[in-house]
Design a protein around this motif. Structure first.
Motif, PDB file in Angstrom:
ATOM      1  N   GLU A   1       0.824  -1.207   0.000  1.00  0.00           N
ATOM      2  CA  GLU A   1       0.000   0.000   0.000  1.00  0.00           C
ATOM      3  C   GLU A   1       0.852   1.248   0.000  1.00  0.00           C
ATOM      4  O   GLU A   1       2.049   1.215   0.307  1.00  0.00           O
ATOM      5  N   ILE A   2       0.202   2.356  -0.345  1.00  0.00           N
ATOM      6  CA  ILE A   2       0.806   3.690  -0.266  1.00  0.00           C
ATOM      7  C   ILE A   2      -0.079   4.530   0.647  1.00  0.00           C
ATOM      8  O   ILE A   2      -1.295   4.604   0.444  1.00  0.00           O
ATOM      9  N   THR A   3       0.510   5.145   1.652  1.00  0.00           N
ATOM     10  CA  THR A   3      -0.213   6.055   2.544  1.00  0.00           C
ATOM     11  C   THR A   3       0.572   7.355   2.646  1.00  0.00           C
ATOM     12  O   THR A   3       1.739   7.435   2.267  1.00  0.00           O
ATOM     13  N   GLY A   4      -0.088   8.363   3.168  1.00  0.00           N
ATOM     14  CA  GLY A   4       0.610   9.629   3.347  1.00  0.00           C
ATOM     15  C   GLY A   4      -0.337  10.740   3.740  1.00  0.00           C
ATOM     16  O   GLY A   4      -1.510  10.523   4.049  1.00  0.00           O
ATOM     17  N   VAL A   5       0.205  11.950   3.725  1.00  0.00           N
ATOM     18  CA  VAL A   5      -0.525  13.162   4.067  1.00  0.00           C
ATOM     19  C   VAL A   5      -0.268  14.182   2.969  1.00  0.00           C
ATOM     20  O   VAL A   5       0.852  14.305   2.469  1.00  0.00           O
ATOM     21  N   ILE A   6      -1.292  14.916   2.579  1.00  0.00           N
ATOM     22  CA  ILE A   6      -1.130  16.008   1.625  1.00  0.00           C
ATOM     23  C   ILE A   6      -1.446  17.317   2.333  1.00  0.00           C
ATOM     24  O   ILE A   6      -2.467  17.446   3.016  1.00  0.00           O
TER      25      ILE A   6
ATOM     26  N   LYS B   1       4.508   1.848   1.831  1.00  0.00           N
ATOM     27  CA  LYS B   1       5.276   3.076   1.626  1.00  0.00           C
ATOM     28  C   LYS B   1       4.497   4.285   2.107  1.00  0.00           C
ATOM     29  O   LYS B   1       3.297   4.422   1.836  1.00  0.00           O
ATOM     30  N   VAL B   2       5.213   5.183   2.807  1.00  0.00           N
ATOM     31  CA  VAL B   2       4.651   6.464   3.229  1.00  0.00           C
ATOM     32  C   VAL B   2       5.135   7.522   2.238  1.00  0.00           C
ATOM     33  O   VAL B   2       6.340   7.745   2.098  1.00  0.00           O
ATOM     34  N   GLN B   3       4.198   8.152   1.562  1.00  0.00           N
ATOM     35  CA  GLN B   3       4.542   9.175   0.577  1.00  0.00           C
ATOM     36  C   GLN B   3       3.735  10.440   0.870  1.00  0.00           C
ATOM     37  O   GLN B   3       2.581  10.569   0.482  1.00  0.00           O
ATOM     38  N   ASN B   4       4.363  11.363   1.627  1.00  0.00           N
ATOM     39  CA  ASN B   4       3.708  12.626   1.936  1.00  0.00           C
ATOM     40  C   ASN B   4       3.895  13.611   0.792  1.00  0.00           C
ATOM     41  O   ASN B   4       4.904  13.586   0.085  1.00  0.00           O
ATOM     42  N   LEU B   5       2.917  14.491   0.616  1.00  0.00           N
ATOM     43  CA  LEU B   5       2.911  15.443  -0.490  1.00  0.00           C
ATOM     44  C   LEU B   5       2.677  16.852   0.035  1.00  0.00           C
ATOM     45  O   LEU B   5       1.895  17.053   0.966  1.00  0.00           O
ATOM     46  N   ARG B   6       3.354  17.806  -0.564  1.00  0.00           N
ATOM     47  CA  ARG B   6       3.128  19.216  -0.215  1.00  0.00           C
ATOM     48  C   ARG B   6       2.900  20.000  -1.491  1.00  0.00           C
ATOM     49  O   ARG B   6       3.636  19.867  -2.467  1.00  0.00           O
ATOM     50  N   LEU B   7       1.863  20.844  -1.484  1.00  0.00           N
ATOM     51  CA  LEU B   7       1.560  21.724  -2.601  1.00  0.00           C
ATOM     52  C   LEU B   7       2.130  23.094  -2.287  1.00  0.00           C
ATOM     53  O   LEU B   7       1.722  23.727  -1.310  1.00  0.00           O
ATOM     54  N   ALA B   8       3.077  23.556  -3.090  1.00  0.00           N
ATOM     55  CA  ALA B   8       3.668  24.886  -2.895  1.00  0.00           C
ATOM     56  C   ALA B   8       3.016  25.831  -3.885  1.00  0.00           C
ATOM     57  O   ALA B   8       3.492  26.032  -5.002  1.00  0.00           O
ATOM     58  N   LEU B   9       1.877  26.427  -3.510  1.00  0.00           N
ATOM     59  CA  LEU B   9       1.117  27.259  -4.419  1.00  0.00           C
ATOM     60  C   LEU B   9       1.886  28.521  -4.749  1.00  0.00           C
ATOM     61  O   LEU B   9       2.329  29.256  -3.869  1.00  0.00           O
TER      62      LEU B   9
END
Length: 631
Positions: free
Chosen positions: A528-533, A621-629
């Motif tokens: 699985e893939i988990t994370g935070v956006i 896998k932990v895949q965190n994401l950040r949106l840099a607007l």
């Protein structure tokens, strides 16, 4: 393809960066009474109001439903006179909130467009009290007039509307609403979601042949009654029957014309071809008036014949389906019938077109399943003994109807094909189940057009004690072979036939060609893939849809198990469970059209900026994401 609703994702993804696993972010504001202390479950609450979108007026007596795995089901309440609702005593968990009201569009909390797409799950902690507002818009309306060829009203004419939706990457029609004309020929269909629609009138034919056939039935009944009365000496009653015959005014002759006219389904603005139908664009709470059109007379015919068995007695009550291959519209252009005791069948009022005529039935007697066994088998719940003593049979032929009757069609039933193989277990920690007979193998129609899926049909069986299985009665079509019932942490990892995995690429079952050597393998590893956006302020970004898809374009197929989408919860957390191992791409998209992620052209747009995520067998896998607007 049109991607108008998906354009905002371009500039946002270009600025996307990866946040290291485990990095913290600022939580959204909470109720001051919420604490981090450990408390028993059932101490949280979710409350709010439902208002009518556009007016701000309370939505009285709306039904609000809360669902989540922690509830083991769902809870439903009704709003009061002020549109308020409350769900007290909730455990910590992730919940989905939905509101419905007659004449309005069903909405889910967090949806960007009313009634379209997934909403946002609400993450609730112990003792937390969350208050929300749901805006429920009025549904759209399509109304107009349907008249006959003489511009006269036909009361009670059924009218249906179908909406274009993206389904598995394909633009298809979906049944959306129905109504009927009143004494003025006026129809009004309400509660519609915004979108593109086609409108169809489906008249009930009561033309010459139908009237003639009914009169013939009346005549035969009256003659039989007269003979019986005369035989018993009731001459006075027999005379009354003679008067009835005279009043009927019918004879045993034939209809006047070889070609009889009737009404075919007609699509706005007045065509019998779905491809030529005009679309009606309906906005939120919009009423489209003046969607008027006339019925069209076409030569209609009968299609009749007989069902015979290739060997043994012919089964009774065989289902006959006449499918218009040019009308891939749900519920329209198709006819069904049942064969009689002699195997004969008749389908009346068939409009001109190209058709596939198919018969399905069952031979043999059910085993110890008893009286309810055939029904249970059709539902996929029959016991193995009942299925072993029955055989599903089928027949299929092409039919062209041009206004003249098609007679003496012979459908020769033959046994369905078989799909056979065995199951295996590839585990690192668990032992295989002791009782393999609890596992069920299912052969399910996949891919192709809607008509092709209607011609195919599911078939299933239970696995033998030695792990082998044979699914019988499979009619021609494209299928995926799956299995279920191996509980205790086992999931189906692959379904391989001739080196190809049917979970990714369906197999074609062809007439008179059985499929063997299917290898179904269960695994005990969760990949699985988990994370935070989060956004550039380190706040959760639950408004985005996160799409994961394989890097290998060979897997970009409709209904692919490797293409997934999800909306994060209010805390920004997301999860893609049970992914096959492989090389993936992941991308957040703002407000995509539901189902468009199966379209290869859309995935190709994502490819330039999507993040590469390799995923090993059994890896979490932990895949965190950040949106840099704007950065």
């Amino acid at each position: 393809m049109h991607y108008a609703h998906s354009l905002p994702f371009v500039t946002l993804i270009l600025a996307m960066s990866v946040m290291p696993a485990g990095q913290t972010f600022t939580q959204p504001p909470r109720d001051p009474s919420a604490t981090q202390s450990q408390t028993p479950v059932g101490t949280g609450s979710l409350s709010g109001t439902v208002v009518v979108a556009g007016s701000g007026q309370p939505a009285r007596r709306a039904r609000v439903t809360l669902s989540g795995s922690e509830l083991r089901g769902s809870r439903t309440v009704t709003t009061d006179e002020l549109g308020r609702f409350v769900f007290p005593g909730l455990p910590a968990g992730r919940f989905t909130l939905r509101a419905t009201k007659p004449g309005h569009i069903t909405v889910t909390y967090g949806q960007h467009r009313p009634g379209i797409g997934a909403g946002t799950a609400i993450q609730l902690t112990d003792k937390q009290r969350v208050e929300v507002q749901l805006q429920i818009p009025r549904g759209g309306v399509i109304t107009g007039t349907v008249l006959d060829e003489h511009a006269e009203a036909i009361p009670g004419t059924p009218v249906r509307v179908m909406r274009y939706v993206m389904q598995s990457g394909q633009r298809t029609l979906q049944q959306a609403g129905n109504g009927s004309t009143d004494d003025r020929g006026i129809y009004r269909i309400y509660g519609l979601q915004p979108g593109e629609y086609i409108v169809a009138a489906v008249p009930r034919n009561t033309q010459q042949r139908v009237i003639f056939e009914r009169a013939q039935a009346e005549l035969q009944t009256a003659l039989q009654q007269r003979a019986e009365l005369a035989g018993r000496g009731n001459l006075a009653q027999a005379e009354l029957v003679m008067e009835r015959l005279s009043a009927l005014g019918v004879t045993a002759g034939q209809p006047d014309d070889d070609v009889v006219e009737g009404y075919a389904p007609v699509y706005y603005p007045g065509t019998t071809a779905p491809a030529s139908a005009a679309t009606v664009l309906v906005g939120v709470a919009e009423e489209k008036v003046g969607v008027d059109f006339q019925l069209q007379l076409v030569p209609v015919a009968r299609v009749e014949g007989v069902v015979v068995a290739s060997s043994g007695p012919t089964p009774r009550n065989v289902q006959i389906t006449l499918l218009n291959v040019g009308h891939d519209v749900p519920g329209l252009g198709n006819s069904t019938a049942r064969s009689d005791a002699e195997g004969r069948f008749r389908l009346s009022n068939v409009a001109p077109g190209q058709y596939v005529l198919m018969a399905r039935g069952t031979t043999g007697e059910p085993g110890r399943g008893g009286r309810g066994a055939p029904i249970l088998e059709a539902l996929g719940r029959g016991r193995g003994a009942a299925q072993a003593e029955t055989t599903r049979v089928w027949a299929m032929t092409d039919v062209v109807v041009d206004g003249r009757d098609v007679s003496n069609v012979v459908l020769t039933l033959q046994p369905g094909m078989t799909v056979s193989g065995r199951i295996a277990f590839d585990g690192t920690a668990l032992q295989p189940p002791a009782d393999l007979t609890r596992i069920r193998v299912n052969v399910a129609p996949m891919g192709g057009s809607a008509n092709e899926r209607r011609l195919a049909s599911s078939a299933n069986t239970r696995v033998n004690a030695d792990g082998r299985f044979t699914v019988t009665g499979v009619v021609p079509g494209s299928y995926r072979v799956t299995a279920s019932g191996a509980s205790g942490g086992w999931t189906l990892g692959s379904s391989v036939v001739d080196g190809k995995d049917t979970l990714d690429f369906p197999i074609d079952v062809k007439p008179n060609q059985n499929v063997s050597g299917v290898a179904l393998t269960f695994i005990d590893r969760q990949t699985e893939i988990t994370g935070v956006i989060v956004n550039d302020q380190n706040q959760p970004a639950p408004d985005y849809t996160i799409i994961v898809y394989p890097a290998d374009r060979g897997y970009w197929t409709p209904q692919s198990r490797r293409i997934r989408s999800t909306r994060p919860a209010t805390d920004g957390r997301y999860v893609f469970p049970n992914l096959p191992p492989g090389d993936y791409r992941i991308a957040p998209v703002l407000d995509p059209e539901p189902g468009i992620w199966y379209d290869p052209a859309f995935l190709q747009q994502l490819d330039a900026t999507a993040l590469r995520v390799p995923l090993g067998d059994g890896e979490k896998k932990v895949q965190n994401l950040r949106l840099a607007l704007g950065g």
